[in-house]
Scaffold this motif. Structure first.
Motif: not given
Length: 341
Positions: A271-284
């Motif tokens: 229910a939480v995420v660290r930001v920023p991630g990567e532009p292509t990660a986690g299936g997105w």
């Protein structure tokens, strides 16, 4: 969390410092899950503190309000901008000095408690004006403050929050009233005490004795920026003033470490995420296409948010682009995040 850890976010911190309006409650109603979240923290041995820019209540009154909502709190756990402003003036003025108060009775009480004399009119020759939120503040009080400041009184604002969250949407905050006086005087306050100034968070963090403190807030320009100025990690929850569109446009000094929809993110790694991630990660995958941030793929909505932050924060131009879904899953994820169509 999507940065690879399976541990609960809260396990990395001894102290959790909460903003109140928009995080724990809205005006006088607890936000769903807040009572349970604070209870779990206390049961787990974590320290809790509350840092609020709202100067309309004293620490004891805030603690009583929280306890009445089912969130047990002690006055010493509550740090208010009213008390901080009073302490600042105490350190700068001689005992018994007259201070013109624009705000609620709580702010007058804090001024009196530090040995200064609250007054209501400019002809009482105040050496300072302190301005905080009060629902009854009107033209007459602002006029007295304008006269006093023009006569040489130091002007201190408890905070400059433009709005207050409420069940009916954002309402005018102390910043809106400060703006009215700023317009009349054609100048800024001499001092602003509350968030994003780091004092409230720095004071709270000392209670953790170096064991780690996390700031939880709903406003980027006060809670999150204040945490960054104090050198503390922060969690933005989407239950108050600022949402995803605001987050994507946030300047570097107002970007959080983590984001969750609500306080469940303290305990649930999903229910939480660290930001920023990567532009292509986690299936997105997020890319700039036709003057928009286009989201495609599928996965956890929060991972889509982290990917959006990565691209939006890469350039000033990208931060201003609208967000568009390029797949049915992306459309559902953006809807879940509250991103407008």
């Amino acid at each position: 969390m999507s940065d690879g850890g399976g541990d609960r976010l809260v396990d990395g911190f001894r102290l959790v410092v909460f903003d109140l309006d928009g995080v724990i409650y809205l005006i006088d109603r607890p936000i769903p899950g807040a009572v349970e979240a604070v209870g779990r923290l206390r049961a787990g041995g974590h320290l809790v503190a509350y840092a609020t820019n709202n100067a309309s209540r004293r620490s004891s009154e805030v603690a009583e309000l929280l306890t009445g909502m089912g969130v047990p709190a002690r006055p010493e756990e509550v740090l208010t901008s009213a008390a901080a402003a009073a302490e600042l003036l105490r350190d700068r003025l001689p005992a018994g000095a007259a201070v013109l108060v624009v705000g609620a009775d709580a702010l007058r009480a804090e001024i009196r408690a530090v040995g200064l004399r609250p007054v209501g009119r400019a002809d009482e020759e105040p050496v300072a004006v302190v301005q905080g939120y009060g629902p009854q503040v009107g033209w007459a009080e602002l006029a007295e403050a304008a006269v006093a400041v023009r006569s040489g009184a130091t002007w201190v604002a408890t905070n400059t929050d433009r709005t207050l969250p409420s069940p009916r949407g954002p309402l005018p905050g102390n910043g809106a009233l400060v703006a009215a006086l700023r317009t009349a005087l054609d100048r800024d306050p001499d001092l602003v005490v509350g968030k994003p100034e780091p004092a409230l968070f720095a004071t709270a963090a000392r209670r953790a004795d170096g064991a780690g403190a996390l700031v939880v807030g709903d406003r980027l320009d006060t809670d999150i920026e204040g945490a960054r100025r104090a050198g503390l990690p922060s969690l933005l929850v989407l239950t108050g003033v600022h949402g995803v569109v605001d987050l994507l446009a946030a300047p570097p000094q107002a970007r959080p470490t983590y984001v969750s929809v609500d306080l469940a993110g303290l305990f649930d790694p999903d229910a939480v995420v660290r930001v920023p991630g990567e532009p292509t990660a986690g299936g997105w995958s997020v890319a700039v296409a036709d003057d928009a941030l286009e989201v495609s793929g599928s996965g956890r909505p929060l991972d889509a948010l982290a990917a959006l932050c990565a691209l939006a924060w890469s350039t000033a131009e990208a931060a201003l682009l609208p967000v568009r879904a390029a797949s049915p899953a992306a459309e559902r994820a953006l809807r879940a995040l509250g991103v407008p169509d």
